[in-house]
Design an enzyme around this catalytic site. Structure first.
Site, PDB file in Angstrom:
ATOM      1  N   TYR A 149     -14.772 -80.561  66.811  1.00 57.55           N
ATOM      2  CA  TYR A 149     -15.559 -81.757  66.473  1.00 57.55           C
ATOM      3  C   TYR A 149     -16.409 -81.502  65.229  1.00 57.55           C
ATOM      4  O   TYR A 149     -16.360 -82.259  64.262  1.00 57.55           O
ATOM      5  CB  TYR A 149     -16.437 -82.109  67.673  1.00 57.55           C
ATOM      6  CG  TYR A 149     -17.195 -83.413  67.552  1.00 57.55           C
ATOM      7  CD1 TYR A 149     -16.554 -84.645  67.717  1.00 57.55           C
ATOM      8  CD2 TYR A 149     -18.565 -83.421  67.292  1.00 57.55           C
ATOM      9  CE1 TYR A 149     -17.257 -85.830  67.626  1.00 57.55           C
ATOM     10  CE2 TYR A 149     -19.270 -84.609  67.203  1.00 57.55           C
ATOM     11  CZ  TYR A 149     -18.614 -85.817  67.373  1.00 57.55           C
ATOM     12  OH  TYR A 149     -19.319 -86.995  67.275  1.00 57.55           O
ATOM     13  N   THR A 214     -33.676 -78.966  73.099  1.00 54.05           N
ATOM     14  CA  THR A 214     -34.211 -80.302  72.783  1.00 54.05           C
ATOM     15  C   THR A 214     -33.136 -81.203  72.167  1.00 54.05           C
ATOM     16  O   THR A 214     -32.175 -80.729  71.570  1.00 54.05           O
ATOM     17  CB  THR A 214     -35.387 -80.222  71.791  1.00 54.05           C
ATOM     18  OG1 THR A 214     -34.892 -79.803  70.512  1.00 54.05           O
ATOM     19  CG2 THR A 214     -36.465 -79.272  72.272  1.00 54.05           C
TER      20      THR A 214
END
Ligand code: UDP
Length: 315
Positions: A149, A214
């Site tokens: 990807y 995060t």
């Protein structure tokens, strides 16, 4: 002025939201192209009756012939969820990014159309610069499980800029950060859809790793606004431009948020962190603010409420 707009990945999460938005302008004719690998006709069901809307089932790995003029192409087609794009789909993912980009750029060249590429925050890999600015060149593992990807999308960016340099095609490149909202596939395996669906079903919430990684989550309506703004931006602005919400959360904070909203008694369980899972991710959106006069308006709390409402109806 009437416009014909082709959207690849049009039955997917972002694509279907874009189709649903663009059709509202009576001057627009929409051609939606998808192989429905991760997208679903359900997402565009209401549009199928509209005479200004056409659906073509097609895989952009193969060249596409269209017998009419096209003004704009949004190239969004590609599985985007790690479980959907990795494993035995990895080679298909690279082909979708690379052959898909070539096929759509050739179509843009033939039609004289403007073309927008949905690039991704993944091109920064495991970022060593935080927050990520467009000038940062990234830190991608070229042979890991995410490379199909990440490198596919990096190659697509290079193709877009080469087509601009060689053929003078009008290109627009946006780097999309984590996005969520209605029309996400409940089985996609992404963090927000997983957490909400788990919570609604009373199941344990699965955090991968220790939850300290995060992400910054942008609500889909904000993202659609800026994608359209980018397509309509002045000709000499091609990007790449980061688009996303710069509010950053740990995955543990997200899990707590979802629990509080749906059922505070749910249990959190910890599973192994997938390989090459980025530690931190947050867009610097200074460029989008300056060039596109855009910044996201919807907070994570508001966006989660709308998304929970959607999944409540869906599952
Ligand atoms: N994640 C998680 N639990 C899940 C699904 C994902 O903790 O059920 C984590 C995942 O490991 C990653 C983050 O949430 O650190 C975002 O994952 P997602 O697949 O949504 O997007 P991406 O990794 O592409 O940013």
């Amino acid at each position: 002025m009437s416009k014909t707009i082709l959207i690849t990945g049009g039955t997917g999460f972002i694509g279907s939201n874009l189709c649903n938005r663009l059709i509202k302008d009576k001057n627009n004719r929409i051609i939606c192209v998808d192989n429905n690998y991760t997208g679903s006709l359900e997402n565009i069901k209401k549009l199928l009756q509209n005479e200004r809307f056409t659906f073509i089932e097609h895989d952009i790995i193969n060249p596409l012939t269209i017998n009419e003029d096209i003004d704009e192409i949004y190239n969004l087609a590609c599985p985007a969820s790690p479980p959907a794009y990795q494993g035995d789909k990895a080679i298909f993912t690279t082909k979708t990014c690379v052959y898909g980009a070539i096929n759509m750029l050739e179509l843009a060249r033939e039609k004289g159309a403007k073309i927008l590429q949905s690039s991704t925050s993944e091109i920064y890999g495991e970022p060593l610069v935080h927050p990520q600015v467009e000038t940062y060149r990234g830190n991608v593992n070229p042979n890991g499980v995410r490379a199909c990807y990440d490198e596919g999308k990096r190659c697509a960016e290079s193709l877009f800029f080469d087509y601009k340099r060689i053929y003078n095609i009008k290109i627009k490149v946006v780097r999309i950060f984590n996005t969520y909202g209605p029309n996400m596939n409940p089985n996609d395996g992404r963090v927000i859809s997983n957490f909400i669906c788990q919570a609604l079903k009373g199941k344990d919430i699965t955090i991968y790793g220790d939850g300290s990684q995060t992400r910054s989550f942008c609500y889909i309506d904000d993202l659609i606004d800026v994608i359209i703004k980018m397509m309509e931006s002045k000709n000499d602005f091609s990007g790449p431009v980061n688009i996303g919400n710069p509010e950053e959360f740990t995955i543990s904070e997200l899990a707590e948020f979802v629990k509080e909203k749906i059922n505070p008694n749910l249990k959190i369980i910890y599973k192994p962190l997938p390989s090459d899972d980025p530690t931190q991710r947050r867009p610097d959106i200074t460029l989008a603010k300056k060039e596109l006069n855009w910044e996201p308006k919807i907070t994570l709390s508001e966006g989660l409420d709308k998304t929970i409402e959607y999944f409540l109806q869906k599952i």
